[in-house]
Design a protein around this motif. Structure first.
Motif, PDB file in Angstrom:
ATOM      1  N   LYS A 175      47.121  58.126  76.155  1.00 56.17           N
ATOM      2  CA  LYS A 175      46.958  58.589  75.139  1.00 56.17           C
ATOM      3  C   LYS A 175      47.256  57.508  74.421  1.00 56.17           C
ATOM      4  CE  LYS A 175      45.028  63.159  74.747  1.00 56.17           C
ATOM      5  NZ  LYS A 175      43.598  63.439  75.362  1.00 56.17           N
ATOM      6  N   LEU A 176      48.537  56.531  74.120  1.00 55.86           N
ATOM      7  CA  LEU A 176      48.767  55.707  72.850  1.00 55.86           C
ATOM      8  C   LEU A 176      48.271  54.932  73.588  1.00 55.86           C
ATOM      9  CD1 LEU A 176      52.735  56.921  73.011  1.00 55.86           C
ATOM     10  CD2 LEU A 176      51.026  57.236  71.494  1.00 55.86           C
ATOM     11  N   LEU A 177      47.749  53.989  74.339  1.00 52.76           N
ATOM     12  CA  LEU A 177      47.968  52.910  74.703  1.00 52.76           C
ATOM     13  C   LEU A 177      46.130  52.204  74.944  1.00 52.76           C
ATOM     14  CD1 LEU A 177      51.372  51.406  76.081  1.00 52.76           C
ATOM     15  CD2 LEU A 177      50.471  50.753  73.075  1.00 52.76           C
ATOM     16  N   ILE A 178      46.567  53.239  76.812  1.00 54.25           N
ATOM     17  CA  ILE A 178      45.000  52.886  77.357  1.00 54.25           C
ATOM     18  C   ILE A 178      43.997  53.736  77.129  1.00 54.25           C
ATOM     19  CG2 ILE A 178      44.077  53.244  79.233  1.00 54.25           C
ATOM     20  CD1 ILE A 178      46.910  52.925  80.377  1.00 54.25           C
ATOM     21  N   SER A 179      43.895  54.356  76.306  1.00 53.11           N
ATOM     22  CA  SER A 179      42.426  55.004  75.869  1.00 53.11           C
ATOM     23  C   SER A 179      41.919  54.275  74.715  1.00 53.11           C
ATOM     24  CB  SER A 179      43.204  56.400  75.205  1.00 53.11           C
ATOM     25  OG  SER A 179      43.802  56.021  73.792  1.00 53.11           O
ATOM     26  N   ARG A 180      42.964  53.741  74.311  1.00 54.41           N
ATOM     27  CA  ARG A 180      41.662  51.990  73.288  1.00 54.41           C
ATOM     28  C   ARG A 180      41.017  51.759  73.589  1.00 54.41           C
ATOM     29  NH1 ARG A 180      45.060  54.296  67.986  1.00 54.41           N
ATOM     30  NH2 ARG A 180      47.086  54.396  68.328  1.00 54.41           N
TER      31      ARG A 180
END
Length: 295
Positions: free
Chosen positions: A89-94
């Protein structure tokens, strides 16, 4: 000459069987990598660190909470999988719309951070983790060798979990949604499927598979921060040989290469640590998509 080879093979059968145990870990870890790459198109280099986290969570549950092995097999993948949800949610989704290299660099950095935190907290010497009493006792007589019950359990558990994962992805409606979302996420979302949530849970499932393998590995290897980094390069080679994103290819290749590694230790021990990478080079030259991958 044939008699000499047969005699050497008979003497080396125990080493081949132990190679199958290594293959069980290769299969489980490469399966998690294949799930994440096949569904999310992310090369998860933090997979080895998440494998290590699974072993450490099992150790902490026992040392700090008195929670034994069987509960750890359930709780550790859930805890590490929840950590995977936060990371996704915090990193990889970007990174989903960017080149694969960005995901590789991010997860490589995450692996270094996670390993460094655990090394700073627990040191590098390794912590013991005993198998459950029900899997101890006298080893199993296979006729040509005595195999500890726990190692036999590792192979069986790995086979069952790998087969169950393949069946879910290939033979169920959920798996059909996952595969469709990788081709056309907008169309699947139009049918009322929450694609972002499904992607997050898919990453968590791949991470949980690594943690499950870590719990299985804890009684065999000492629980230490380097236990994942020593395996992950070999596991990536397994995934490349089987085909990036191929679920069945990862499982079959993992077990197969474990056996090949065991045979190499019998006939040419000096090559046992490199034989998998030699096979990878040959496969990439002959079939760049891997043995079971799609071009």
């Amino acid at each position: 000459m044939i008699e000499d080879i047969l005699f050497q093979l008979e003497l080396g059968l125990p080493q081949v069987v132990l190679g199958l145990v290594n293959g069980a870990f290769y299969a489980l870890l490469s399966l998690g990598l294949a799930v994440i790459f096949g569904m999310l198109n992310v090369i998860n280099f933090a997979h080895g660190a998440q494998f290590m986290m699974g072993a450490f969570v099992a150790w902490m549950l026992l040392a700090w909470g008195g929670i034994g092995y069987w509960w750890a097999l359930v709780l550790s993948p859930l805890i590490v999988g929840a950590f995977g949800i936060v990371i996704e949610k915090l990193l990889i989704s970007r990174l989903y719309k960017l080149d694969h290299l960005y995901g590789l660099l991010l997860t490589f950095g995450l692996a270094l951070i996670i390993e460094g935190v655990f090394r700073n907290q627990f040191g590098s010497s390794g912590l013991p983790y005993s198998p459950p009493e029900s899997l101890g006792g006298p080893p199993v007589d296979l006729g040509f060798m005595f195999l500890p019950k726990y190692r036999l359990w590792v192979v069986v558990a790995s086979l069952v979990v790998s087969l169950a994962t393949w069946l879910v992805i290939e033979k169920t409606r959920l798996g059909a949604y996952l595969r469709a979302a990788t081709e056309n996420a907008a169309l699947v979302q139009a049918f009322g499927v929450n694609v972002p949530r499904m992607v997050t849970l898919t990453y968590a499932a791949g991470v949980a598979l690594a943690a499950f393998a870590g719990v299985l590995a804890a009684p065999i290897y000492s629980v230490n921060p380097q236990m994942g980094s020593s395996l992950i390069i070999t596991v990536f080679a397994v995934v490349v040989i089987g085909g990036m994103g191929s679920i069945l290819g990862s499982v079959l290749t993992g077990f197969g290469l474990g056996l090949v590694e065991g045979l190499a230790k019998v006939f040419y021990p000096e090559a046992s640590s490199t034989v998998i990478f030699v096979i990878m080079a040959i496969v990439l030259l002959a079939r760049p998509a891997g043995l079971f991958g799609r071009a």
